[in-house]
Design an enzyme around this catalytic site. Structure first.
Site, PDB file in Angstrom:
ATOM      1  CG  HIS A 135      -4.310  -4.291  -0.048  1.00 41.27           C
ATOM      2  ND1 HIS A 135      -3.624  -3.760  -1.091  1.00 41.27           N
ATOM      3  CD2 HIS A 135      -4.647  -3.166   0.987  1.00 41.27           C
ATOM      4  CE1 HIS A 135      -3.437  -2.531  -0.850  1.00 41.27           C
ATOM      5  NE2 HIS A 135      -3.587  -2.188   0.466  1.00 41.27           N
ATOM      6  CE1 TYR A 178      -5.550   7.174   1.277  1.00 41.54           C
ATOM      7  CE2 TYR A 178      -5.705   6.390  -1.100  1.00 41.54           C
ATOM      8  CZ  TYR A 178      -5.753   6.047   0.164  1.00 41.54           C
ATOM      9  OH  TYR A 178      -5.630   4.516   0.740  1.00 41.54           O
ATOM     10  CG  ASP A 223      -2.203   0.837   0.916  1.00 40.34           C
ATOM     11  OD1 ASP A 223      -3.225   0.512   0.374  1.00 40.34           O
ATOM     12  OD2 ASP A 223      -1.988   2.020   1.372  1.00 40.34           O
TER      13      ASP A 223
END
Ligand SMILES: *[C@@H]1O[C@H](CO)[C@@H](O)[C@H](O)[C@H]1NC(C)=O
Ligand SMILES: *[C@@H]1O[C@H](CO)[C@@H](O)[C@H](O)[C@H]1NC(C)=O
Length: 468
Positions: A444, A387, A238
């Protein structure tokens, strides 16, 4: 000998100007050649840059000491949490929809009832404190990390390793893999450093705009330097994957090896060709059978799934403060928002299950501990802002930036990761892949889900690099 003699005669036969021209051009040609050889050998890096992210003006001097830190809680904090939980307003789920519309609120009530009546935050705080925590100030921010040394053993090589988490995770994702890494693996054991990304959990959030993966990478390089490590290994998935990759691009001389459980390719001709030809003649475009199984049908497995799963990303990359306000005030809303990812990103098929398959891989204690790290530190908004900063059109940090990575790289391809990246695609950026493995299971949150698989893959990779 004869040829040399002729050459010598000719040279001394020239007049002074002719001699100078000849010597001059020989030197120039040599220079160009040396430059070309050097350029080919030279490793491209990305500039370290600089930054200061504290509030207001940068002070003239800063404190570089490292302070021990303990996670704390209070009755007041827990009372406030319960009051808010008890005031939650739920919406009934649609009939027969599983997790397709997001977190099923019937199941959510079950999770919340556990949280309210059985989950013991004070006990979990003691679990968090079982490893030593520290804070130190870098670029105007208090950076939190845990630092775990292996027990002393004779004839053991101790290797420093930094693990970097992502969103919606935290340093707690690594609590199960930590004891595995500090074990002795045939003469090798790891000394592990897990920092919190600034704005996540106990690391202070930036007060200024523009705090992206490059800034985080530089700060973590400074942290390793401050701890006295001149060479170390890095591991991440990630955001951790981007940050550790950028660290390797900035200071390749410090990074002995980079291990990733999530990695992406750049788009380009090679990728396009393997998408067109891959399903029919995979070997022509460097795809293995397992690659084909994981990639195709490409639209369904990669594009549609990505579209269905990336709404959160669009919101966080545009207006994080708007959506974040509700999440930071309502613990149940925060839990639904974060835990939904632990369901779907572990396995896309979990969307069809009434309980999202959440407890198949994780315990509610572990999941809620991660939620509590976001809740008690009030860090959801700053975690979302990361982000926006990374997707900004910062020309220095575009996702398709071309600087390759030259450090020895180990890649672990987990089958339920959001997108599969074949070795031949990864090689476009990662120029020195020493180990690429198709993992048998896991998604993930690899280290959180399958600590043993990740630990074993890291160990075999490091042994390869160290020629152990
Ligand atoms: C929601 O979760 C509950 C409890 O797990 C389950 O009984 C129910 O079937 C789920 N609802 C839907 C619409 O799947
Ligand atoms: C930083 O790493 C990410 C992830 O690999 C990459 O997309 C980005 O281009 C890197 N930044 C630079 C400047 O190369």
């Amino acid at each position: 000998m004869r040829a040399l003699h002729v050459l010598k005669e000719t040279f001394f036969g020239l007049d002074a100007v002719q001699k100078q021209v000849l010597i001059g051009s020989a030197v120039a040609a040599g220079g160009v050649l040396a430059y070309l050889v050097h350029k080919r050998r030279q490793i491209q890096t990305i500039p370290l840059g600089e930054g200061w992210w504290g509030a207001g003006e940068k002070p003239l001097s800063e404190d570089y000491k490292i302070y021990p830190f303990k996670v704390q809680t209070s009755d007041e904090e827990i009372r406030d949490l319960y009051e808010r939980i008890d005031k939650t307003r739920y919406t009934d789920p649609l009939e027969d929809c599983g997790f397709q519309y997001g977190f099923n609120s019937t199941y959510l009530k079950k999770v919340v009832s556990y949280w309210r009546n059985e989950f013991d935050w004070k006990k979990q705080v003691a679990v968090l404190n079982k490893y030593p925590h520290f804070k130190t100030r870098i670029e105007g921010l208090d950076i939190h990390f845990i630092h775990v040394r292996p027990p002393h053993r004779e004839n053991q090589k101790v290797v420093p390793l930094m693990l970097v988490h992502g969103w919606p995770g935290s340093f707690y994702e690594f609590y199960r893999i930590l004891p595995l890494l500090t074990q002795n693996h045939g003469g090798i054991a790891f000394e592990v450093i897990c920092p919190s990304i600034p704005g996540y959990g106990f690391s202070e959030a930036s007060h200024k705009q523009g705090f992206d993966s490059l800034a985080a990478a530089r700060i973590f390089l400074t942290l390793m330097e401050r701890l006295g490590f001149s060479q170390f290994y890095l591991q991440g998935g990630d955001w951790g994957s981007l940050i550790t990759t950028n660290m390797s691009q900035m200071k390749p001389q410090c990074v002995k090896g980079l291990h990733l459980n999530m990695f992406m390719s750049t788009r380009g001709f090679k990728v396009l060709m393997s998408l067109i030809i891959g399903p029919y003649l995979p070997f022509l475009v460097g795809l293995s059978r397992e690659d084909v199984r994981r990639l195709f049908p490409y639209m369904e497995k990669n594009i549609w799934n990505m579209l269905k799963e990336s709404g959160y990303m669009h919101i966080q990359a545009t207006k994080p403060d708007t959506a974040g306000c509700g999440l930071n005030s309502c613990p149940v809303g925060l839990a639904a928002y974060l835990l939904e990812k632990f369901s779907t990103w572990t396995d896309m098929k979990n969307r069809d299950l009434p309980d999202g398959g959440l407890e198949r891989k994780f315990s509610l204690d572990d999941l809620l501990t991660n939620v509590m790290i976001y809740w008690t530190t009030g860090s959801i908004v700053s975690s979302m802002r990361f982000y926006k900063e990374n997707f900004r059109s910062n020309p220095d940090n575009r996702v398709d930036a071309k600087t390759p990575i030259y450090v020895p790289t180990g890649l672990a391809a987990f089958p339920a990761e959001l997108m599969h990246c074949p070795k031949s695609w990864a090689q476009i950026r990662y120029r020195n892949i020493c180990s690429y493995n198709f993992m048998p299971r896991g998604g993930h949150f690899a280290a959180f889900e399958e600590p043993e698989l990740v630990a074993n893959d890291v160990v075999q990779f490091v042994k390869k690099v160290e020629k152990f």
